[in-house]
Design a protein around this motif. Sequence first.
Motif, PDB file in Angstrom:
ATOM      1  N   ALA A  21       9.385   1.517   1.624  1.00  0.00           N
ATOM      2  CA  ALA A  21       8.462   1.185   0.606  1.00  0.00           C
ATOM      3  C   ALA A  21       7.945   2.594  -0.068  1.00  0.00           C
ATOM      4  CB  ALA A  21       7.255   0.573   1.369  1.00  0.00           C
ATOM      5  N   ASN A  22       7.735   3.510   0.510  1.00  0.00           N
ATOM      6  CA  ASN A  22       7.432   4.946   0.149  1.00  0.00           C
ATOM      7  C   ASN A  22       8.607   5.303  -1.154  1.00  0.00           C
ATOM      8  OD1 ASN A  22       5.552   4.825   2.033  1.00  0.00           O
ATOM      9  ND2 ASN A  22       6.414   6.576   3.228  1.00  0.00           N
ATOM     10  N   THR A  23       9.809   5.172  -0.702  1.00  0.00           N
ATOM     11  CA  THR A  23      10.937   5.559  -1.491  1.00  0.00           C
ATOM     12  C   THR A  23      10.714   4.972  -2.933  1.00  0.00           C
ATOM     13  OG1 THR A  23      12.083   6.281   0.589  1.00  0.00           O
ATOM     14  CG2 THR A  23      13.336   5.989  -1.556  1.00  0.00           C
ATOM     15  N   PHE A  24      10.787   3.551  -2.629  1.00  0.00           N
ATOM     16  CA  PHE A  24      10.866   2.705  -3.805  1.00  0.00           C
ATOM     17  C   PHE A  24       9.696   3.037  -4.806  1.00  0.00           C
ATOM     18  CE2 PHE A  24      13.773  -0.321  -1.360  1.00  0.00           C
ATOM     19  CZ  PHE A  24      14.570  -0.149  -2.034  1.00  0.00           C
ATOM     20  N   GLY A  25       8.539   3.329  -4.039  1.00  0.00           N
ATOM     21  CA  GLY A  25       7.478   3.671  -4.988  1.00  0.00           C
ATOM     22  C   GLY A  25       7.579   4.848  -5.700  1.00  0.00           C
ATOM     23  N   ALA A  26       8.203   5.690  -5.034  1.00  0.00           N
ATOM     24  CA  ALA A  26       8.255   7.036  -5.695  1.00  0.00           C
ATOM     25  C   ALA A  26       9.371   6.840  -6.782  1.00  0.00           C
ATOM     26  CB  ALA A  26       8.761   8.133  -4.685  1.00  0.00           C
ATOM     27  N   ILE A  27      10.324   6.175  -6.615  1.00  0.00           N
ATOM     28  CA  ILE A  27      11.411   6.164  -7.769  1.00  0.00           C
ATOM     29  C   ILE A  27      10.880   5.239  -8.730  1.00  0.00           C
ATOM     30  CG2 ILE A  27      13.513   4.734  -8.219  1.00  0.00           C
ATOM     31  CD1 ILE A  27      14.603   5.332  -5.151  1.00  0.00           C
ATOM     32  N   PHE A  28      10.162   4.103  -8.406  1.00  0.00           N
ATOM     33  CA  PHE A  28       9.385   3.324  -9.629  1.00  0.00           C
ATOM     34  C   PHE A  28       8.634   4.174 -10.352  1.00  0.00           C
ATOM     35  CE2 PHE A  28       6.500   0.320 -11.230  1.00  0.00           C
ATOM     36  CZ  PHE A  28       7.485  -0.610 -12.035  1.00  0.00           C
ATOM     37  N   VAL A  85       1.638   6.191  -7.048  1.00  0.00           N
ATOM     38  CA  VAL A  85       0.719   7.482  -7.607  1.00  0.00           C
ATOM     39  C   VAL A  85       0.917   8.723  -7.228  1.00  0.00           C
ATOM     40  CG1 VAL A  85      -1.865   7.948  -7.420  1.00  0.00           C
ATOM     41  CG2 VAL A  85      -1.114   5.511  -7.649  1.00  0.00           C
ATOM     42  N   PHE A  86       1.336   9.028  -5.996  1.00  0.00           N
ATOM     43  CA  PHE A  86       1.891  10.452  -5.506  1.00  0.00           C
ATOM     44  C   PHE A  86       2.668  11.175  -6.685  1.00  0.00           C
ATOM     45  CE2 PHE A  86       4.816  13.202  -3.225  1.00  0.00           C
ATOM     46  CZ  PHE A  86       3.867  13.806  -2.305  1.00  0.00           C
ATOM     47  N   ILE A  87       3.688  10.534  -7.060  1.00  0.00           N
ATOM     48  CA  ILE A  87       4.519  10.780  -8.236  1.00  0.00           C
ATOM     49  C   ILE A  87       4.160  11.065  -9.484  1.00  0.00           C
ATOM     50  CG2 ILE A  87       6.605  10.182  -9.578  1.00  0.00           C
ATOM     51  CD1 ILE A  87       7.773  11.068  -7.202  1.00  0.00           C
ATOM     52  N   LEU A  88       2.970   9.937  -9.728  1.00  0.00           N
ATOM     53  CA  LEU A  88       2.468  10.256 -11.168  1.00  0.00           C
ATOM     54  C   LEU A  88       1.483  11.501 -11.134  1.00  0.00           C
ATOM     55  CD1 LEU A  88       1.427   6.770 -11.987  1.00  0.00           C
ATOM     56  CD2 LEU A  88       3.479   7.934 -12.648  1.00  0.00           C
ATOM     57  N   LEU A  89       0.887  11.816 -10.098  1.00  0.00           N
ATOM     58  CA  LEU A  89      -0.150  12.647 -10.136  1.00  0.00           C
ATOM     59  C   LEU A  89       0.710  14.174  -9.948  1.00  0.00           C
ATOM     60  CD1 LEU A  89      -2.895  11.398  -7.959  1.00  0.00           C
ATOM     61  CD2 LEU A  89      -2.910  11.626 -10.143  1.00  0.00           C
ATOM     62  N   TRP A  90       1.936  14.289  -9.118  1.00  0.00           N
ATOM     63  CA  TRP A  90       2.398  15.461  -8.891  1.00  0.00           C
ATOM     64  C   TRP A  90       3.118  15.866 -10.268  1.00  0.00           C
ATOM     65  CZ3 TRP A  90       2.085  19.383  -6.023  1.00  0.00           C
ATOM     66  CH2 TRP A  90       1.294  19.162  -4.638  1.00  0.00           C
ATOM     67  N   PHE A  91       3.575  14.586 -11.001  1.00  0.00           N
ATOM     68  CA  PHE A  91       4.273  14.902 -12.120  1.00  0.00           C
ATOM     69  C   PHE A  91       3.574  15.574 -13.204  1.00  0.00           C
ATOM     70  CE2 PHE A  91       5.920  13.952 -16.383  1.00  0.00           C
ATOM     71  CZ  PHE A  91       7.175  13.908 -16.421  1.00  0.00           C
ATOM     72  N   LEU A  92       2.131  14.954 -13.298  1.00  0.00           N
ATOM     73  CA  LEU A  92       1.292  15.417 -14.302  1.00  0.00           C
ATOM     74  C   LEU A  92       0.977  16.847 -14.107  1.00  0.00           C
ATOM     75  CD1 LEU A  92      -0.753  12.141 -14.703  1.00  0.00           C
ATOM     76  CD2 LEU A  92       0.743  13.236 -16.338  1.00  0.00           C
ATOM     77  N   ALA A  93       0.767  17.231 -12.801  1.00  0.00           N
ATOM     78  CA  ALA A  93       0.160  18.611 -12.350  1.00  0.00           C
ATOM     79  C   ALA A  93       1.195  19.539 -12.542  1.00  0.00           C
ATOM     80  CB  ALA A  93       0.069  18.307 -10.781  1.00  0.00           C
ATOM     81  N   LEU A  94       2.693  19.169 -12.363  1.00  0.00           N
ATOM     82  CA  LEU A  94       3.845  20.272 -12.377  1.00  0.00           C
ATOM     83  C   LEU A  94       4.609  20.355 -13.711  1.00  0.00           C
ATOM     84  CD1 LEU A  94       4.717  20.210  -8.581  1.00  0.00           C
ATOM     85  CD2 LEU A  94       3.118  21.811  -9.845  1.00  0.00           C
ATOM     86  N   VAL A 125       0.808  -1.113  -0.125  1.00  0.00           N
ATOM     87  CA  VAL A 125      -0.018  -0.076  -0.049  1.00  0.00           C
ATOM     88  C   VAL A 125       0.970   1.028  -0.254  1.00  0.00           C
ATOM     89  CG1 VAL A 125      -1.783   1.295   1.369  1.00  0.00           C
ATOM     90  CG2 VAL A 125      -1.975  -1.038   1.080  1.00  0.00           C
ATOM     91  N   HIS A 126       1.924   1.319   0.821  1.00  0.00           N
ATOM     92  CA  HIS A 126       2.997   2.460   0.694  1.00  0.00           C
ATOM     93  C   HIS A 126       3.699   2.622  -0.527  1.00  0.00           C
ATOM     94  CE1 HIS A 126       3.012   3.779   4.956  1.00  0.00           C
ATOM     95  NE2 HIS A 126       2.757   2.396   5.362  1.00  0.00           N
ATOM     96  N   PHE A 127       3.799   1.497  -1.108  1.00  0.00           N
ATOM     97  CA  PHE A 127       4.398   1.626  -2.461  1.00  0.00           C
ATOM     98  C   PHE A 127       3.370   2.305  -3.728  1.00  0.00           C
ATOM     99  CE2 PHE A 127       5.469   0.025  -6.786  1.00  0.00           C
ATOM    100  CZ  PHE A 127       6.790  -0.076  -6.601  1.00  0.00           C
ATOM    101  N   ILE A 128       2.234   1.673  -3.515  1.00  0.00           N
ATOM    102  CA  ILE A 128       1.244   2.264  -4.444  1.00  0.00           C
ATOM    103  C   ILE A 128       0.928   3.841  -4.285  1.00  0.00           C
ATOM    104  CG2 ILE A 128      -1.027   2.052  -5.404  1.00  0.00           C
ATOM    105  CD1 ILE A 128      -0.655  -1.187  -4.765  1.00  0.00           C
ATOM    106  N   PHE A 129       0.599   3.884  -2.942  1.00  0.00           N
ATOM    107  CA  PHE A 129       0.825   5.379  -2.582  1.00  0.00           C
ATOM    108  C   PHE A 129       1.521   6.480  -3.119  1.00  0.00           C
ATOM    109  CE2 PHE A 129      -2.362   5.338   1.230  1.00  0.00           C
ATOM    110  CZ  PHE A 129      -3.400   4.446   0.623  1.00  0.00           C
ATOM    111  N   TYR A 130       2.818   5.964  -3.003  1.00  0.00           N
ATOM    112  CA  TYR A 130       3.877   6.898  -3.492  1.00  0.00           C
ATOM    113  C   TYR A 130       3.934   6.768  -4.882  1.00  0.00           C
ATOM    114  CZ  TYR A 130       4.287   9.089   1.130  1.00  0.00           C
ATOM    115  OH  TYR A 130       3.939   9.313   2.404  1.00  0.00           O
TER     116      TYR A 130
END
Length: 110
Positions: A88-95, A35-44, A28-33
Amino acid sequence: WSIGITIGSLVSLNNARKVSIPGKDKTVHFIFYFVFILLWFLALKKKSKLKFFNFILILFAVLFGIAMELLQSLVTINRQADFYDILANTFGAIFGILIVCMFLNKKQLT
């Protein structure tokens, strides 16, 4: 999404039914981060002129994840910081950023 992560990280679920599935929490942590990266990337991305935008975005996500873990220890009663959640957060963001870069490179090649 960021507000949702914040609420999810800091709200105590005392009455919630506990289901023990190994690795579920880290997934869950991996997926949250991710998606966090994808959404912030698309927004900014289109608004940003920063040369190291991807690095700054990952750094922000990692620091945000660390802050959420520290706040769990400081402001919640029955939750604590977990180093493996931070990983898990970090790996999710990097991925997430790797997927974005692969998609953009593929799109530019076609």
